[in-house]
Design a protein around this motif. Structure first.
Motif, PDB file in Angstrom:
ATOM      1  N   TYR A  95      47.187 -29.286  74.727  1.00  0.00           N
ATOM      2  CA  TYR A  95      46.184 -29.152  75.784  1.00  0.00           C
ATOM      3  C   TYR A  95      46.672 -29.858  77.053  1.00  0.00           C
ATOM      4  O   TYR A  95      47.308 -30.902  76.977  1.00  0.00           O
ATOM      5  N   TYR A 140      44.913 -31.406  80.591  1.00  0.00           N
ATOM      6  CA  TYR A 140      43.699 -31.767  81.303  1.00  0.00           C
ATOM      7  C   TYR A 140      44.089 -32.397  82.638  1.00  0.00           C
ATOM      8  O   TYR A 140      45.203 -32.877  82.819  1.00  0.00           O
ATOM      9  N   GLN A 169      42.497 -35.238  85.533  1.00  0.00           N
ATOM     10  CA  GLN A 169      41.472 -36.244  85.773  1.00  0.00           C
ATOM     11  C   GLN A 169      41.620 -36.784  87.188  1.00  0.00           C
ATOM     12  O   GLN A 169      42.618 -37.421  87.522  1.00  0.00           O
ATOM     13  N   GLN A 178      36.789 -39.887  87.535  1.00  0.00           N
ATOM     14  CA  GLN A 178      36.066 -38.750  86.975  1.00  0.00           C
ATOM     15  C   GLN A 178      36.429 -38.524  85.516  1.00  0.00           C
ATOM     16  O   GLN A 178      37.329 -39.167  84.969  1.00  0.00           O
ATOM     17  N   GLY A 179      35.722 -37.610  84.889  1.00  0.00           N
ATOM     18  CA  GLY A 179      36.047 -37.209  83.531  1.00  0.00           C
ATOM     19  C   GLY A 179      37.216 -36.252  83.514  1.00  0.00           C
ATOM     20  O   GLY A 179      37.827 -35.962  84.541  1.00  0.00           O
ATOM     21  N   LEU A 180      37.534 -35.764  82.339  1.00  0.00           N
ATOM     22  CA  LEU A 180      38.663 -34.856  82.181  1.00  0.00           C
ATOM     23  C   LEU A 180      38.243 -33.417  82.396  1.00  0.00           C
ATOM     24  O   LEU A 180      37.228 -32.967  81.866  1.00  0.00           O
ATOM     25  N   GLU A 181      39.077 -32.699  83.118  1.00  0.00           N
ATOM     26  CA  GLU A 181      38.837 -31.281  83.382  1.00  0.00           C
ATOM     27  C   GLU A 181      39.875 -30.474  82.601  1.00  0.00           C
ATOM     28  O   GLU A 181      41.082 -30.659  82.777  1.00  0.00           O
ATOM     29  N   PHE A 182      39.409 -29.600  81.741  1.00  0.00           N
ATOM     30  CA  PHE A 182      40.306 -28.773  80.931  1.00  0.00           C
ATOM     31  C   PHE A 182      41.085 -27.807  81.805  1.00  0.00           C
ATOM     32  O   PHE A 182      40.527 -27.181  82.714  1.00  0.00           O
ATOM     33  N   GLY A 203      40.815 -22.620  82.197  1.00  0.00           N
ATOM     34  CA  GLY A 203      40.536 -23.790  83.013  1.00  0.00           C
ATOM     35  C   GLY A 203      41.431 -23.952  84.231  1.00  0.00           C
ATOM     36  O   GLY A 203      41.192 -24.825  85.064  1.00  0.00           O
ATOM     37  N   VAL A 222      45.538 -37.419  87.876  1.00  0.00           N
ATOM     38  CA  VAL A 222      46.339 -37.719  86.694  1.00  0.00           C
ATOM     39  C   VAL A 222      46.273 -36.508  85.778  1.00  0.00           C
ATOM     40  O   VAL A 222      45.181 -36.024  85.452  1.00  0.00           O
ATOM     41  N   LEU A 281      46.912 -35.069  82.195  1.00  0.00           N
ATOM     42  CA  LEU A 281      47.011 -35.564  80.826  1.00  0.00           C
ATOM     43  C   LEU A 281      47.300 -34.425  79.869  1.00  0.00           C
ATOM     44  O   LEU A 281      46.709 -33.354  79.960  1.00  0.00           O
ATOM     45  N   PHE A 331      46.544 -38.248  72.983  1.00  0.00           N
ATOM     46  CA  PHE A 331      46.885 -38.106  74.389  1.00  0.00           C
ATOM     47  C   PHE A 331      48.184 -38.820  74.758  1.00  0.00           C
ATOM     48  O   PHE A 331      48.513 -39.879  74.213  1.00  0.00           O
ATOM     49  N   PRO A 358      50.397 -40.600  78.034  1.00  0.00           N
ATOM     50  CA  PRO A 358      49.994 -41.572  79.046  1.00  0.00           C
ATOM     51  C   PRO A 358      49.653 -40.951  80.394  1.00  0.00           C
ATOM     52  O   PRO A 358      49.116 -41.624  81.269  1.00  0.00           O
ATOM     53  N   GLY A 359      49.966 -39.667  80.552  1.00  0.00           N
ATOM     54  CA  GLY A 359      49.628 -38.982  81.793  1.00  0.00           C
ATOM     55  C   GLY A 359      50.711 -39.058  82.859  1.00  0.00           C
ATOM     56  O   GLY A 359      51.595 -39.906  82.823  1.00  0.00           O
ATOM     57  N   ARG A 363      50.745 -39.280  86.985  1.00  0.00           N
ATOM     58  CA  ARG A 363      49.940 -39.443  88.189  1.00  0.00           C
ATOM     59  C   ARG A 363      50.615 -38.697  89.324  1.00  0.00           C
ATOM     60  O   ARG A 363      51.719 -39.053  89.747  1.00  0.00           O
ATOM     61  N   GLN A 412      31.152 -30.167  83.674  1.00  0.00           N
ATOM     62  CA  GLN A 412      31.190 -31.002  82.494  1.00  0.00           C
ATOM     63  C   GLN A 412      30.015 -30.685  81.598  1.00  0.00           C
ATOM     64  O   GLN A 412      28.889 -30.579  82.041  1.00  0.00           O
ATOM     65  N   GLY A 439      46.194 -42.700  79.376  1.00  0.00           N
ATOM     66  CA  GLY A 439      45.934 -41.943  78.159  1.00  0.00           C
ATOM     67  C   GLY A 439      44.680 -42.376  77.425  1.00  0.00           C
ATOM     68  O   GLY A 439      44.270 -43.519  77.471  1.00  0.00           O
ATOM     69  N   LEU A 440      44.055 -41.409  76.763  1.00  0.00           N
ATOM     70  CA  LEU A 440      42.848 -41.674  75.990  1.00  0.00           C
ATOM     71  C   LEU A 440      43.192 -41.925  74.537  1.00  0.00           C
ATOM     72  O   LEU A 440      44.144 -41.364  73.996  1.00  0.00           O
ATOM     73  N   PHE A 475      34.462 -42.113  76.852  1.00  0.00           N
ATOM     74  CA  PHE A 475      34.099 -40.726  77.085  1.00  0.00           C
ATOM     75  C   PHE A 475      33.629 -40.071  75.789  1.00  0.00           C
ATOM     76  O   PHE A 475      34.231 -40.279  74.735  1.00  0.00           O
ATOM     77  N   GLY A 529      32.732 -35.569  78.942  1.00  0.00           N
ATOM     78  CA  GLY A 529      31.759 -36.070  79.894  1.00  0.00           C
ATOM     79  C   GLY A 529      32.445 -36.888  80.968  1.00  0.00           C
ATOM     80  O   GLY A 529      33.671 -37.019  80.992  1.00  0.00           O
ATOM     81  N   SER A 530      31.645 -37.442  81.848  1.00  0.00           N
ATOM     82  CA  SER A 530      32.172 -38.158  83.009  1.00  0.00           C
ATOM     83  C   SER A 530      32.477 -39.618  82.716  1.00  0.00           C
ATOM     84  O   SER A 530      33.069 -40.304  83.539  1.00  0.00           O
TER      85      SER A 530
END
Lengths: 118, 112
Positions: free
Chosen positions: A33, A35, A37, A41-45, A59, A89, A91, A109, A111-112, A114, B2, B42-43, B88, B103-104
């Motif tokens: 996946y 995403y 961010q 904010q949250g993660l956007e797919f 997405g 970022v 991810l 996940f 580390p992303g 940036r 979201q 990372g999450l 999250f 979510g946010s």
């Protein structure tokens, strides 16, 4: 084994340039996946790959964004003609979606990367 | 947009106190997961609860799920400064898109 890795960790580019972001998933994970961010904010797919199936690209925010996954492993996310609003970022996550795994699976996940577009 | 919305957006507590974060979602789900993120990178997966479960525990974490209200809560007991992070919730549907919908987030600050 090793976790998900992403490169580069940071990328600064000028508006209008193309960028490539790389993701190495956990070995044996069939699902991958991407995403995005934005700050605070949250993660956007963005996009999802599962085995040899056609990817879910629903997405991706515009046709400037594309991704591929070669050999069912490494994935590259390409952003063409970058814009300042692409700064975020990015991810990558992978999961093992076996028959027994729950829908959506536990995702691991990286580390992303940036990305900063000047 | 979201699917999940966390509440509160930010939470500041003292070490040793309990922290409760809530998540609401809109569509039917297969499972709901909670993730933690340090420093905007990372999450890390914390816990997964399936739609037919009501409560789940993992160490100092307790998650509840109320599918009739389409809501979940994450409780961290006896918080530590190291618990400072963003948390999250993420939902997975039974059909359609297999990716999680996040979510946010709630930003938790635990004061030593």
């Amino acid at each position: 084994g090793a976790g998900v890795s992403q490169s580069p960790s940071n990328k600064v580019t000028e508006k209008g340039k193309d960028v490539e972001l790389r993701c190495d998933p956990i070995s044996g994970h069939t699902a991958l996946y991407w995403y995005r961010q934005s700050l605070g904010q949250g993660l956007e797919f963005l996009i999802y790959f599962q085995g040899n199936s056609a990817p879910d690209k629903s997405g991706l925010p515009s046709d400037r964004f594309s991704a591929e996954r070669t050999g069912g492993s490494v994935s590259t996310l390409t952003i063409q003609r970058t814009q300042q609003e692409d700064s975020a970022v990015y991810l990558c996550a992978s999961s093992s979606l076996s028959v027994a795994a729950p829908a959506g699976g536990t995702q691991y996940f990286g580390p992303g990367t940036r990305l900063t577009v000047l | 947009s979201q699917q999940g919305e966390e509440d509160p957006q930010a939470l500041s507590i003292q070490e040793g106190e309990n922290a409760t974060m809530n998540c609401s979602y809109k569509t039917s789900i297969n499972n709901l997961q909670w993730y933690r993120q340090n420093s905007g990178r990372g999450l890390v997966h914390l816990i997964l609860i399936r739609s037919n479960e009501r409560e789940k525990h993992s160490g100092r974490l307790r998650v509840t799920l109320d599918t009739s209200k389409k809501s979940s809560s994450l409780l961290i007991t006896a918080s530590r400064a190291a618990d400072t992070a963003s948390y999250f919730c993420a939902t997975a549907r039974d059909t359609g898109r297999r990716a999680l919908t996040f979510g946010s987030g709630t930003r938790l600050q635990v004061q030593p």
